[in-house]
Enzyme design. Structure first.
Site, PDB file in Angstrom:
ATOM      1  N   ASP A 249      -0.305  24.316 -11.623  1.00  0.00           N
ATOM      2  CA  ASP A 249      -0.107  23.072 -12.372  1.00  0.00           C
ATOM      3  C   ASP A 249       1.174  22.408 -11.891  1.00  0.00           C
ATOM      4  OD1 ASP A 249      -2.329  23.885 -13.736  1.00  0.00           O
ATOM      5  OD2 ASP A 249      -1.288  24.387 -15.593  1.00  0.00           O
TER       6      ASP A 249
ATOM      7  N   ASP B 283     -13.290  20.174 -22.843  1.00  0.00           N
ATOM      8  CA  ASP B 283     -12.205  20.823 -23.576  1.00  0.00           C
ATOM      9  C   ASP B 283     -12.581  20.878 -25.052  1.00  0.00           C
ATOM     10  OD1 ASP B 283     -10.874  20.783 -21.135  1.00  0.00           O
ATOM     11  OD2 ASP B 283      -9.894  18.873 -21.561  1.00  0.00           O
TER      12      ASP B 283
END
Length: 245
Positions: A11, A133
């Protein structure tokens, strides 16, 4: 036993490799310079896929980290799946043309599934992953701030029909907390679709990975547990399959 890919997360925020808690800015618990070196290290340890997220893009600063992403692509030889800030067909196309193997489409895919068709037609469905999600059993969008009112199986089946080649399913309720996870939402999604599903969220132990390996899950993205030493990556590879991505 069905084996699965162990996919390290890289990330990126402000040009560095970070790990956030629950995806919230300001919660950085791991900060490492030179993300391309981090990516190469995972490849050298045996990673066959890398999961790269442009957090600045996800937070609305799309122009950031382009050079970092390019350097990762140039440094590693394994496939890279990349998400974060992909809001238009051009955004996705630019990344695929850059050398990203698969783009991960979130809000864009959920709100405009016809764009998934367009990209699938242009680049092939194998190049398109949609991110679902889930929070409180409903898919959330726009940085996990808005509920769609629909479940992951509902949207997964719909987006599969619109040309998605895979799904990244994240259990927001447990993401980044290193507290384990609930299998039920994942199993419901796996029963609903017949495209590869990659799981993310709460994978903390080798036992968690073993549990996933006994399902139809294609792979699991692991971040904090790897960076904090809760899971030894090379030990986890015993659960990894050897087959084409």
């Amino acid at each position: 036993m069905i084996l699965l890919y162990i996919i390290p997360a890289v990330d990126i925020k402000n040009g560095k490799c970070v790990q956030l808690v629950q995806g919230k800015p300001g919660t950085e618990q791991v900060i490492i310079d030179n993300p391309h070196e981090v990516a190469k290290n995972w490849e050298d340890k045996g990673a066959e896929i890398l999961h790269v997220i442009n957090l600045d893009g996800a937070f609305g600063e799309n122009s950031k980290n382009r050079e970092v992403i390019e350097k990762i692509i140039d440094t590693v030889s394994v496939p890279v799946q990349l998400g974060g800030g992909i809001r238009t067909v051009d955004d996705a196309a630019n990344l695929l043309d850059l050398g990203v193997e698969k783009v991960i489409l979130g809000t864009m895919a959920v709100e405009n599934p016809e764009l998934v068709n367009q990209l699938s037609d242009d680049y092939g469905s194998d190049s398109i992953i949609v991110a679902l999600d889930s929070k409180n059993s409903e898919v959330v969008v726009k940085g996990w701030t808005e509920s769609t009112g629909k479940t992951a199986p509902e949207l997964g089946l719909s987006l599969q029909k619109h040309g998605a080649g895979g799904i990244l399913f994240t259990n927001v309720d447990v993401e980044g907390l290193l507290s384990g996870f609930n299998m039920d939402p994942l199993l419901e999604l796996l029963d609903a679709v017949n495209i590869p599903v990659i799981y993310s969220g709460g994978v903390t132990t080798l036992e968690d990975i073993e549990t996933l390996s006994k399902t139809k899950t294609f792979g699991t993205v692991i971040g904090s547990a790897l960076y904090k030493g809760r899971i030894d990556f090379e030990t986890a590879l015993k659960f990894q399959a050897v087959h084409s991505f």
